[in-house]
Design a protein around this motif. Sequence first.
Motif, PDB file in Angstrom:
ATOM      1  N   LEU A  51      67.128  15.784  91.463  1.00 49.14           N
ATOM      2  CA  LEU A  51      67.023  17.203  91.127  1.00 49.14           C
ATOM      3  C   LEU A  51      66.111  17.404  89.921  1.00 49.14           C
ATOM      4  CD1 LEU A  51      68.030  20.032  91.816  1.00 49.14           C
ATOM      5  CD2 LEU A  51      70.031  19.602  90.375  1.00 49.14           C
ATOM      6  N   ARG A  52      66.208  16.514  88.951  1.00 51.02           N
ATOM      7  CA  ARG A  52      65.353  16.583  87.748  1.00 51.02           C
ATOM      8  C   ARG A  52      63.877  16.509  88.130  1.00 51.02           C
ATOM      9  NH1 ARG A  52      62.171  17.214  84.906  1.00 51.02           N
ATOM     10  NH2 ARG A  52      61.526  16.256  82.936  1.00 51.02           N
ATOM     11  N   ARG A 100      62.551  19.691  90.027  1.00 52.83           N
ATOM     12  CA  ARG A 100      62.283  20.839  89.161  1.00 52.83           C
ATOM     13  C   ARG A 100      60.889  20.764  88.532  1.00 52.83           C
ATOM     14  NH1 ARG A 100      68.509  20.903  87.016  1.00 52.83           N
ATOM     15  NH2 ARG A 100      69.189  22.690  88.259  1.00 52.83           N
ATOM     16  N   THR A 101      60.493  19.584  88.093  1.00 54.13           N
ATOM     17  CA  THR A 101      59.147  19.437  87.534  1.00 54.13           C
ATOM     18  C   THR A 101      58.087  19.622  88.618  1.00 54.13           C
ATOM     19  OG1 THR A 101      59.723  18.070  85.624  1.00 54.13           O
ATOM     20  CG2 THR A 101      57.535  17.743  86.546  1.00 54.13           C
ATOM     21  N   LYS A 154      58.240  21.488  91.212  1.00 56.24           N
ATOM     22  CA  LYS A 154      58.119  22.929  91.476  1.00 56.24           C
ATOM     23  C   LYS A 154      57.246  23.604  90.419  1.00 56.24           C
ATOM     24  CE  LYS A 154      62.437  23.688  94.056  1.00 56.24           C
ATOM     25  NZ  LYS A 154      61.792  24.123  95.316  1.00 56.24           N
ATOM     26  N   GLU A 155      57.442  23.226  89.151  1.00 54.35           N
ATOM     27  CA  GLU A 155      56.634  23.811  88.081  1.00 54.35           C
ATOM     28  C   GLU A 155      55.161  23.435  88.213  1.00 54.35           C
ATOM     29  OE1 GLU A 155      58.206  23.057  84.193  1.00 54.35           O
ATOM     30  OE2 GLU A 155      60.203  23.805  84.701  1.00 54.35           O
ATOM     31  N   HIS A 169      70.450  18.195  95.306  1.00 51.22           N
ATOM     32  CA  HIS A 169      69.032  17.807  95.418  1.00 51.22           C
ATOM     33  C   HIS A 169      68.515  18.039  96.839  1.00 51.22           C
ATOM     34  CE1 HIS A 169      70.470  13.949  97.132  1.00 51.22           C
ATOM     35  NE2 HIS A 169      69.223  13.704  97.478  1.00 51.22           N
ATOM     36  N   MET A 199      67.764  21.825  97.071  1.00 53.99           N
ATOM     37  CA  MET A 199      66.674  22.309  96.221  1.00 53.99           C
ATOM     38  C   MET A 199      65.289  21.848  96.658  1.00 53.99           C
ATOM     39  SD  MET A 199      67.820  24.238  93.677  1.00 53.99           S
ATOM     40  CE  MET A 199      66.829  24.022  92.194  1.00 53.99           C
ATOM     41  N   ASP A 246      71.919  18.342  82.628  1.00 54.09           N
ATOM     42  CA  ASP A 246      71.255  17.834  83.832  1.00 54.09           C
ATOM     43  C   ASP A 246      72.337  17.327  84.776  1.00 54.09           C
ATOM     44  OD1 ASP A 246      68.907  18.354  82.516  1.00 54.09           O
ATOM     45  OD2 ASP A 246      68.023  16.379  82.821  1.00 54.09           O
TER      46      ASP A 246
END
Length: 462
Positions: free
Chosen positions: A23-24, A27-28, A30-31, A49, A52, A376
């Motif tokens: 998941l961590r 998220r990056t 996606k950014e 995860h 997402m 997290d």
Amino acid sequence: MNAKIKVTPFKKVLIANRGEIALRVIRTLKEMGIASVAVYSEADKNSLHVRMADEAVCIGAAPSSLSYLNIDAVVTAAQMTGADAVHPGYGFLSENADFAEAVTQAGLTFIGPTAHAIRLLGVKSTAREIAVKGGVPITPGSDGVVGKNFKEVARKIGFPIMIKASLGGGGKGMRACFEEKDLERMMKTAQAEAKANFGDDRVYFEKLVLNPRHIEVQVAADNYGHAIAFAERDCSMQRRHQKLVEESPSPFVTPQLRQKLQEAAVKLVKAAGYRGLGTVEFLMAPNKEFYFMEVNTRLQVEHPVTEAVCGRDLVKMQICLAQGEPLDMDQKQASVIHCHAIEHRINAEDSEKNFVPCPGTLEEWIPAGGLGVRVDSHMYTGYTIPSYYDSLIAKLILTAPDRDRLLARSRRALAEFKVAGVKTTIPFHQKIINNADFAAGNMDTGLIERMLEAEENDKSKK
């Protein structure tokens, strides 16, 4: 970025992992505008995860040997979904040179060091040889793995010694030996554990440093000969070689000592021809002498501590380096300390019953929040924690301008964190943060064991 360097950004990345770290990474991605592919076992179909990610592929049954450790299944999933690269996360296949090689041979980019570097540094005895060549201090020990003359080697080093699995990690295949009469028995135990966990029973010896601190340095290196090191993390709060609390900067390390640690870490990764992110781990004696211990050729569980202190997204840095970009900061910038940070590893374990794992369904999940608080986790109310994997369910990361305010914030956040349905280690973390030695910064790798021993003594008196 240097105009002469041509970089082709990734369009899609597969994360060869599960849970919190998957998941961590998502998220990056996606950014950065990069599509993500999750892989999951049958036991993880409801994991966050999976929800997402842009795509998700089931790669096998619940046991990790049939899913997350199945190299062919992971690589096939990456090819099938059209991924450009694979991020290994931590654990599972993250330090497996054969996996890195399989990813590369499939025409994909492995987001990490080369298979060659993983092999060089993954064998701890070889890593020690590289450290010596790079001028990095090491503890006295055997020159490589020990053989039939192990008693002679041990006598030469001098007791106490530490027996270590050559391909070890996570405290597996390690035994402290204080007297020669116990050596043969300890050797057999360490070798058996090494064989069971890593498929290799080779071991080597190191001089045992008494009451040490476990200090590690996050490094980053690009393809163009540049390497930097960030401020240290103090990971001394351990139980059976498993880290529970990590913080940065260390209350024990002076600015001058920090510079020496950073210089040693950079020397080592340059000597190994390293690329990407990694962590150089040291043992530090009470007199502040430090010795190289090992290199972790992956992202660490505790990387958010360094992210807070340096103000950078380390996963993004990993991805950029893997794309062939040069480092966008120098050592002076990397050495800036923006705050104090601490991470509490929250596990689904019962600390009152020897930290036995407690899988089950979360009836309530209310994580801490507020200023300077980061959580997290892949947990949510109603989620069932499977019994097949590591018991880590959340990382509680706190930041503050100084250590005193950091400890106050940590106490507040731990009290605020509410979990029902399973036992967690939150109550034990509250004991740590209120421990007088920890609060004073007087910790070493044996402090938690001493805390537990004191608890047992108190119980027996009642």
